[in-house]
Design a protein around this motif. Structure first.
Motif, PDB file in Angstrom:
ATOM      1  N   GLN A   1       0.641  -0.955  -0.251  1.00 21.62           N
ATOM      2  CA  GLN A   1      -0.278   0.176   0.023  1.00 21.62           C
ATOM      3  C   GLN A   1       0.967   1.091   0.257  1.00 21.62           C
ATOM      4  O   GLN A   1       0.370   2.598  -0.550  1.00 21.62           O
ATOM      5  CB  GLN A   1      -1.058  -0.127   1.407  1.00 21.62           C
ATOM      6  N   ALA A   2       2.700   1.080   1.033  1.00 24.45           N
ATOM      7  CA  ALA A   2       2.476   2.593   1.066  1.00 24.45           C
ATOM      8  C   ALA A   2       3.438   3.024  -0.541  1.00 24.45           C
ATOM      9  O   ALA A   2       3.720   3.903  -1.192  1.00 24.45           O
ATOM     10  CB  ALA A   2       4.323   2.280   1.542  1.00 24.45           C
ATOM     11  N   SER A   3       4.023   1.517  -1.435  1.00 21.71           N
ATOM     12  CA  SER A   3       4.228   1.751  -2.423  1.00 21.71           C
ATOM     13  C   SER A   3       3.738   2.122  -3.536  1.00 21.71           C
ATOM     14  O   SER A   3       3.563   3.178  -4.165  1.00 21.71           O
ATOM     15  CB  SER A   3       4.688   0.785  -3.034  1.00 21.71           C
ATOM     16  N   LEU A   4       1.975   1.983  -3.754  1.00 13.77           N
ATOM     17  CA  LEU A   4       1.241   2.887  -4.468  1.00 13.77           C
ATOM     18  C   LEU A   4       0.752   3.739  -4.162  1.00 13.77           C
ATOM     19  O   LEU A   4       0.587   4.669  -4.958  1.00 13.77           O
ATOM     20  CB  LEU A   4      -0.070   2.119  -5.177  1.00 13.77           C
ATOM     21  N   HIS A   5       1.377   4.018  -2.837  1.00 12.09           N
ATOM     22  CA  HIS A   5       0.702   5.770  -2.300  1.00 12.09           C
ATOM     23  C   HIS A   5       1.804   6.750  -2.639  1.00 12.09           C
ATOM     24  O   HIS A   5       1.219   7.768  -3.265  1.00 12.09           O
ATOM     25  CB  HIS A   5       1.046   5.262  -0.758  1.00 12.09           C
ATOM     26  N   LEU A   6       3.654   5.862  -3.081  1.00 12.58           N
ATOM     27  CA  LEU A   6       4.369   7.028  -3.492  1.00 12.58           C
ATOM     28  C   LEU A   6       3.575   7.366  -4.672  1.00 12.58           C
ATOM     29  O   LEU A   6       3.995   9.140  -5.033  1.00 12.58           O
ATOM     30  CB  LEU A   6       5.674   6.636  -3.292  1.00 12.58           C
ATOM     31  N   LEU A   7       3.013   6.363  -5.884  1.00  8.33           N
ATOM     32  CA  LEU A   7       2.582   6.788  -7.225  1.00  8.33           C
ATOM     33  C   LEU A   7       1.339   7.954  -7.446  1.00  8.33           C
ATOM     34  O   LEU A   7       1.951   8.508  -8.319  1.00  8.33           O
ATOM     35  CB  LEU A   7       2.254   5.604  -7.777  1.00  8.33           C
ATOM     36  N   LEU A   8       0.698   7.980  -6.398  1.00  6.32           N
ATOM     37  CA  LEU A   8      -0.705   8.941  -5.956  1.00  6.32           C
ATOM     38  C   LEU A   8      -0.164   9.759  -5.535  1.00  6.32           C
ATOM     39  O   LEU A   8      -0.469  10.991  -6.168  1.00  6.32           O
ATOM     40  CB  LEU A   8      -1.762   8.383  -4.814  1.00  6.32           C
ATOM     41  N   ARG A   9       0.940  10.166  -4.458  1.00  7.46           N
ATOM     42  CA  ARG A   9       1.167  11.262  -4.130  1.00  7.46           C
ATOM     43  C   ARG A   9       2.393  11.705  -5.051  1.00  7.46           C
ATOM     44  O   ARG A   9       2.519  13.125  -4.394  1.00  7.46           O
ATOM     45  CB  ARG A   9       2.036  11.557  -2.514  1.00  7.46           C
TER      46      ARG A   9
ATOM     47  N   ALA B   1      -2.499  -5.016   1.086  1.00  7.29           N
ATOM     48  CA  ALA B   1      -3.396  -4.630   2.478  1.00  7.29           C
ATOM     49  C   ALA B   1      -3.902  -3.007   2.085  1.00  7.29           C
ATOM     50  O   ALA B   1      -3.863  -2.023   2.557  1.00  7.29           O
ATOM     51  CB  ALA B   1      -2.706  -4.875   3.772  1.00  7.29           C
ATOM     52  N   PHE B   2      -4.386  -3.401   0.503  1.00  5.08           N
ATOM     53  CA  PHE B   2      -4.935  -1.503   0.575  1.00  5.08           C
ATOM     54  C   PHE B   2      -6.451  -1.531   1.490  1.00  5.08           C
ATOM     55  O   PHE B   2      -7.199  -2.528   2.065  1.00  5.08           O
ATOM     56  CB  PHE B   2      -6.102  -1.651  -0.818  1.00  5.08           C
ATOM     57  N   GLN B   3      -6.367  -0.410   2.050  1.00  6.44           N
ATOM     58  CA  GLN B   3      -7.617   0.286   2.607  1.00  6.44           C
ATOM     59  C   GLN B   3      -8.239   0.816   2.378  1.00  6.44           C
ATOM     60  O   GLN B   3      -8.519   1.886   0.934  1.00  6.44           O
ATOM     61  CB  GLN B   3      -6.570   0.866   4.438  1.00  6.44           C
TER      62      GLN B   3
ATOM     63  N   SER C   1      -8.658   4.418   2.333  1.00  6.49           N
ATOM     64  CA  SER C   1      -8.654   5.389   1.506  1.00  6.49           C
ATOM     65  C   SER C   1      -8.172   5.663  -0.003  1.00  6.49           C
ATOM     66  O   SER C   1      -7.839   6.567  -0.764  1.00  6.49           O
ATOM     67  CB  SER C   1      -8.088   6.693   2.619  1.00  6.49           C
ATOM     68  N   ILE C   2      -6.829   4.259   0.280  1.00  8.28           N
ATOM     69  CA  ILE C   2      -6.623   4.806  -0.630  1.00  8.28           C
ATOM     70  C   ILE C   2      -7.425   3.950  -2.342  1.00  8.28           C
ATOM     71  O   ILE C   2      -7.128   4.949  -3.348  1.00  8.28           O
ATOM     72  CB  ILE C   2      -5.122   4.058  -0.731  1.00  8.28           C
ATOM     73  N   LEU C   3      -8.295   3.063  -1.855  1.00 11.28           N
ATOM     74  CA  LEU C   3      -9.354   3.348  -2.420  1.00 11.28           C
ATOM     75  C   LEU C   3      -9.949   3.813  -3.570  1.00 11.28           C
ATOM     76  O   LEU C   3     -10.270   4.138  -4.770  1.00 11.28           O
ATOM     77  CB  LEU C   3      -9.868   1.368  -1.929  1.00 11.28           C
ATOM     78  N   THR C   4     -10.452   4.848  -2.392  1.00  9.04           N
ATOM     79  CA  THR C   4     -11.233   5.828  -2.389  1.00  9.04           C
ATOM     80  C   THR C   4     -10.401   6.665  -3.650  1.00  9.04           C
ATOM     81  O   THR C   4     -10.768   7.830  -4.968  1.00  9.04           O
ATOM     82  CB  THR C   4     -12.086   6.672  -1.538  1.00  9.04           C
ATOM     83  N   SER C   5      -9.262   7.411  -3.099  1.00  9.71           N
ATOM     84  CA  SER C   5      -8.883   8.187  -3.529  1.00  9.71           C
ATOM     85  C   SER C   5      -8.147   7.510  -5.555  1.00  9.71           C
ATOM     86  O   SER C   5      -8.492   8.430  -6.833  1.00  9.71           O
ATOM     87  CB  SER C   5      -6.896   8.118  -3.858  1.00  9.71           C
ATOM     88  N   VAL C   6      -8.210   6.443  -5.625  1.00  7.21           N
ATOM     89  CA  VAL C   6      -7.746   5.895  -6.962  1.00  7.21           C
ATOM     90  C   VAL C   6      -9.505   5.826  -7.948  1.00  7.21           C
ATOM     91  O   VAL C   6      -9.719   6.149  -9.057  1.00  7.21           O
ATOM     92  CB  VAL C   6      -7.285   4.400  -7.321  1.00  7.21           C
TER      93      VAL C   6
ATOM     94  N   ILE D   1      -7.744  -6.076  -2.679  1.00  5.65           N
ATOM     95  CA  ILE D   1      -7.032  -6.376  -3.821  1.00  5.65           C
ATOM     96  C   ILE D   1      -8.415  -6.147  -4.789  1.00  5.65           C
ATOM     97  O   ILE D   1      -7.724  -5.556  -6.188  1.00  5.65           O
ATOM     98  CB  ILE D   1      -6.270  -7.427  -4.128  1.00  5.65           C
ATOM     99  N   ASP D   2      -9.353  -6.882  -4.758  1.00  4.20           N
ATOM    100  CA  ASP D   2     -10.922  -7.314  -6.079  1.00  4.20           C
ATOM    101  C   ASP D   2     -10.656  -5.690  -6.218  1.00  4.20           C
ATOM    102  O   ASP D   2     -11.329  -5.048  -6.837  1.00  4.20           O
ATOM    103  CB  ASP D   2     -11.695  -8.007  -5.431  1.00  4.20           C
ATOM    104  N   ALA D   3     -11.588  -4.651  -5.062  1.00  3.52           N
ATOM    105  CA  ALA D   3     -11.959  -3.635  -5.059  1.00  3.52           C
ATOM    106  C   ALA D   3     -11.136  -2.539  -5.766  1.00  3.52           C
ATOM    107  O   ALA D   3     -11.203  -1.588  -6.311  1.00  3.52           O
ATOM    108  CB  ALA D   3     -12.354  -2.949  -3.722  1.00  3.52           C
ATOM    109  N   MET D   4      -9.731  -3.168  -5.114  1.00  2.00           N
ATOM    110  CA  MET D   4      -8.341  -1.927  -6.375  1.00  2.00           C
ATOM    111  C   MET D   4      -8.207  -2.442  -7.809  1.00  2.00           C
ATOM    112  O   MET D   4      -8.291  -1.596  -8.403  1.00  2.00           O
ATOM    113  CB  MET D   4      -6.614  -2.144  -5.472  1.00  2.00           C
TER     114      MET D   4
END
Length: 452
Positions: A296-304, A318-320, A322-327, A404-407
């Motif tokens: 999750q922290a790795s994908l966070h860096l791509l988003l931020r 372990a996607f939570q 807020s990161i799902l909502t952001s995408v 993961i399915d949601a992402m």
């Protein structure tokens, strides 16, 4: 033994005779001088040798005969051999001779080792550099204190430099960089919290040997990237709030500690790496990898920070929410890589769908798949010298599947390409990730036809 007793032979004498016979057989089978090799080869051809050692004897004799044949043939054809070598043809034994036609040396074309786990442990002829906390974490805390961001616990960071980095022949060559979360688990079994590491250096060197690393994504000689191993925080937040700091730093992207961690990697650590080492600093050459919350922290860096990071590999992430909502809420009109890069704007969480379509995103996980279930117990998880008592985490990959399915759904709706792989029965631990670490590395750095 019963027959020996009947004939009046002592058991001790019988055992000594058996050991002597076995010793003579082993000496004959493993002999390496010229005479014994020929004798062993003749015995192998006549069928008189023991079948137990037949394949080893034949292999030894074959290697010697092949080497001598190559030497004798190329001694009279040195010019032809040089021309063949210049034209790019290769043989297992490439001859080079002097003006008198006598051999100087043999250059052995070493076959590539198998590309399958377990990969080698440790740095694998690379060099590990330790960067003290005063060079990055402490400096970052001092610089960011005026912005009201939380401090991050100082700890050392290790950097793996691939073997070609110190090769004088490539002293001007630059390397891509891979930032690794939970870096203490990435390379050496002795530093991993479960006693098993991802063995990343072993996998990278095997891929490099086979020239499976793309020259456009790595170097002109298929060298592995520089790996920056960022260890997670091991402390609790406080005695009153015993929350692991790792869960906060790698937490959901709306959390202040998670944002502080992303800011540290992008604004302090990356400039330090680009200044200290010969890096390819472009966005397409800067990748990040992590497992579980580190994914999750790795994908966070791509988003931020899409203007800094171009690729992310998320192993059993372990996607939570807020990161799902952001995408899921990403829109075309949001900030992209080419927009203003002043400091305040970098703290914005908005990102462009268009810019994200150029990223490389890898996601995988294990867990229960149809009739294949994750076993409750795996003895191999507990055979390590360190932390043999670890629980094995057999349940987690199945538990994380809905996120993961949601992402995958969110990325698909936005038309953002990604690679997803499912490993039926895979556990949620370093030993499981080590068994497939070559897959995300190929996705990040491999040729297109090698990433399927």
């Amino acid at each position: 033994i019963s027959r020996a007793r009947h004939n009046g032979i002592s058991i001790v004498s019988l055992i000594l005779a058996m050991l002597l016979s076995l010793q003579n057989e082993c000496v004959n089978a493993y002999a390496i001088n010229d005479g014994s090799i020929h004798q062993s080869a003749a015995a192998a051809e006549s069928g008189s040798s023991s079948p137990r050692f037949m394949s080893r004897i034949q292999r030894q004799a074959g290697i010697l005969q092949r080497a001598r044949a190559a030497r004798d043939k190329d001694r009279d054809r040195n010019k032809g051999a040089q021309e063949a070598k210049a034209s790019g043809s290769k043989d297992m034994f490439a001859y080079s001779g002097n003006d008198n036609g006598f051999p100087n040396a043999f250059d052995f074309e070493i076959p590539s080792r198998e590309l399958k786990p377990p990969f080698p442990d440790g740095p694998c002829n690379g060099r590990i550099v330790t960067l003290p906390a005063s060079d990055h974490y402490i400096l970052h805390n001092q610089l960011s204190s005026s912005y009201g961001t939380p401090d991050l616990p100082p700890r050392d960071i290790t950097v793996w430099l691939p073997p070609d980095y110190d090769n004088p022949q490539y002293k001007n060559m630059r390397f891509p960089v891979l930032y690794c979360h939970d870096g203490q688990n990435a390379m050496e079994d002795k530093t991993s919290w479960t006693g098993y590491s991802w063995r990343m250096a072993g996998a990278l060197t095997r891929l490099s040997e086979r020239k499976l690393l793309s020259t456009s994504k790595t170097t002109e000689v298929h060298s592995p990237p520089i790996v920056v191993m960022i260890p997670c925080a091991e402390e609790k937040l406080s005695s009153f709030m015993p929350v692991p700091r790792r869960h906060l730093e790698y937490g959901d992207i709306s959390q202040p500690y998670a944002q502080a961690h992303a800011d540290f990697v992008a604004l302090t650590l990356k400039p330090l790496m680009d200044g200290m080492f010969r890096t390819r600093s472009g966005v397409e050459c800067t990748s990040v990898i992590g497992s579980s919350l580190g994914g999750q922290a790795s994908l966070h860096l791509l988003l931020r920070y899409p203007q800094f990071f171009g690729n992310a590999a998320c192993l059993s992430p372990a996607f939570q929410p807020s990161i799902l909502t952001s995408v899921a809420t990403m829109d075309v009109g949001s900030r992209g890589e080419d927009d203003d890069d002043d400091y305040d704007d970098r703290f914005s969480n908005s990102v462009s769908v268009t810019s994200f379509r150029d990223k490389t995103i890898y996601i995988d996980n294990g867990g229960d798949v149809d009739d294949v279930k994750v076993p409750f117990w795996d003895l191999h998880d507990h055979l390590s010298k360190e932390h043999w008592w670890n629980p094995g985490y057999w349940w987690l990959d199945s538990q994380l599947q809905p996120g993961i399915d949601a992402m995958k759904l969110a990325l698909g709706v936005k038309g953002i390409p990604y690679t997803y792989k499912r490993f039926a029965g895979g556990r949620h631990n370093e030993r499981a990730w080590a068994s497939r670490i070559d897959k995300p590395l190929l996705c990040l750095y491999g040729n297109e036809h090698d990433t399927a």
